[in-house]
Write a protein that holds these residues in place. Structure first.
Motif, short mmCIF file in Angstrom:
data_model
loop_
_atom_site.label_atom_id
_atom_site.label_comp_id
_atom_site.label_asym_id
_atom_site.label_seq_id
_atom_site.Cartn_x
_atom_site.Cartn_y
_atom_site.Cartn_z
N GLU A 46 -5.27 6.32 20.67
CA GLU A 46 -5.45 6.39 22.12
C GLU A 46 -4.56 5.37 22.81
OE1 GLU A 46 -6.69 5.71 26.06
OE2 GLU A 46 -7.04 4.22 24.52
N GLN A 47 -4.47 4.18 22.27
CA GLN A 47 -3.63 3.13 22.84
C GLN A 47 -2.14 3.52 22.80
OE1 GLN A 47 -4.70 0.21 24.40
NE2 GLN A 47 -6.57 1.38 24.29
N GLN A 48 -1.75 4.21 21.74
CA GLN A 48 -0.35 4.60 21.59
C GLN A 48 0.06 5.71 22.56
OE1 GLN A 48 2.11 3.29 19.53
NE2 GLN A 48 0.61 1.67 19.22
N ILE A 49 -0.84 6.67 22.83
CA ILE A 49 -0.46 7.81 23.67
C ILE A 49 -0.89 7.65 25.13
CG2 ILE A 49 -0.46 9.40 21.73
CD1 ILE A 49 -3.08 10.56 22.80
N ALA A 50 -1.67 6.64 25.45
CA ALA A 50 -2.20 6.48 26.81
C ALA A 50 -1.09 6.37 27.86
CB ALA A 50 -3.12 5.27 26.88
N GLN A 51 -0.02 5.71 27.56
CA GLN A 51 1.05 5.49 28.53
C GLN A 51 2.22 6.47 28.39
OE1 GLN A 51 0.45 3.34 30.97
NE2 GLN A 51 -1.51 2.97 29.96
N LYS A 52 2.09 7.44 27.50
CA LYS A 52 3.16 8.41 27.29
C LYS A 52 3.07 9.52 28.33
CE LYS A 52 4.53 6.93 23.07
NZ LYS A 52 4.34 5.53 23.20
N SER A 73 -2.74 16.06 27.56
CA SER A 73 -3.17 14.66 27.60
C SER A 73 -4.44 14.39 26.82
CB SER A 73 -3.36 14.23 29.05
OG SER A 73 -4.32 15.07 29.68
N TYR A 74 -4.96 15.37 26.09
CA TYR A 74 -6.20 15.18 25.33
C TYR A 74 -5.95 15.37 23.84
CZ TYR A 74 -8.41 15.59 29.85
OH TYR A 74 -8.77 15.40 31.16
N LEU A 75 -6.57 14.53 23.05
CA LEU A 75 -6.48 14.65 21.60
C LEU A 75 -7.27 15.89 21.19
CD1 LEU A 75 -5.82 13.17 18.82
CD2 LEU A 75 -8.19 12.44 18.93
N ILE A 125 0.47 5.24 1.84
CA ILE A 125 -0.13 5.19 3.17
C ILE A 125 -0.29 6.61 3.69
CG2 ILE A 125 0.17 4.40 5.54
CD1 ILE A 125 1.78 2.05 4.36
N PRO A 126 -1.52 7.00 4.11
CA PRO A 126 -1.73 8.36 4.62
C PRO A 126 -0.96 8.60 5.92
CG PRO A 126 -3.82 7.21 4.31
CD PRO A 126 -2.72 6.23 4.08
N MET A 127 -0.47 9.83 6.10
CA MET A 127 0.22 10.23 7.31
C MET A 127 -0.59 11.35 7.97
SD MET A 127 4.24 10.07 6.27
CE MET A 127 4.16 11.42 5.12
N PHE A 128 -0.55 11.38 9.31
CA PHE A 128 -1.33 12.35 10.06
C PHE A 128 -0.45 13.03 11.09
CE2 PHE A 128 -4.27 9.19 8.60
CZ PHE A 128 -5.36 9.93 8.14
N TYR A 129 -0.83 14.26 11.46
CA TYR A 129 -0.18 15.00 12.54
C TYR A 129 -1.16 15.06 13.69
CZ TYR A 129 2.44 18.55 15.00
OH TYR A 129 3.16 19.22 15.95
N LEU A 130 -0.78 14.55 14.85
CA LEU A 130 -1.64 14.48 16.02
C LEU A 130 -1.30 15.64 16.96
CD1 LEU A 130 -3.60 12.83 17.85
CD2 LEU A 130 -1.58 11.70 18.76
N THR A 131 -2.30 16.45 17.31
CA THR A 131 -2.10 17.56 18.22
C THR A 131 -2.80 17.24 19.54
OG1 THR A 131 -2.11 19.11 16.37
CG2 THR A 131 -2.45 20.04 18.56
N CYS A 132 -2.05 17.31 20.62
CA CYS A 132 -2.61 17.08 21.95
C CYS A 132 -2.63 18.39 22.71
CB CYS A 132 -1.76 16.05 22.72
SG CYS A 132 -1.79 14.43 22.00
#
Length: 55
Positions: free
Chosen positions: A19-25, A31-33, A46-53
């Protein structure tokens, strides 16, 4: 992103950091996760994730 505790990273920590990373983008209407998908682990384990907004 770095965990507040060096030995673990909780789900709440992860969501807060995301949330902190995408709040100012500038994401337009997206705009919603909507979902977070685990992809794989990198060479260092290290696990990697794909974030869909979405809107």
């Amino acid at each position: 992103m770095w965990p507040p505790h060096p030995l673990h990273f909780t789900a709440l920590d992860l969501l807060y950091q995301l949330e902190q990373q995408i709040a100012q983008k500038e994401l337009g209407d997206h705009s919603y996760l909507e979902r977070l998908d685990a992809i794989e682990k990198d060479k260092g384990g290290i696990p990697m994730f794909y974030l869909t907004c979405g809107s």
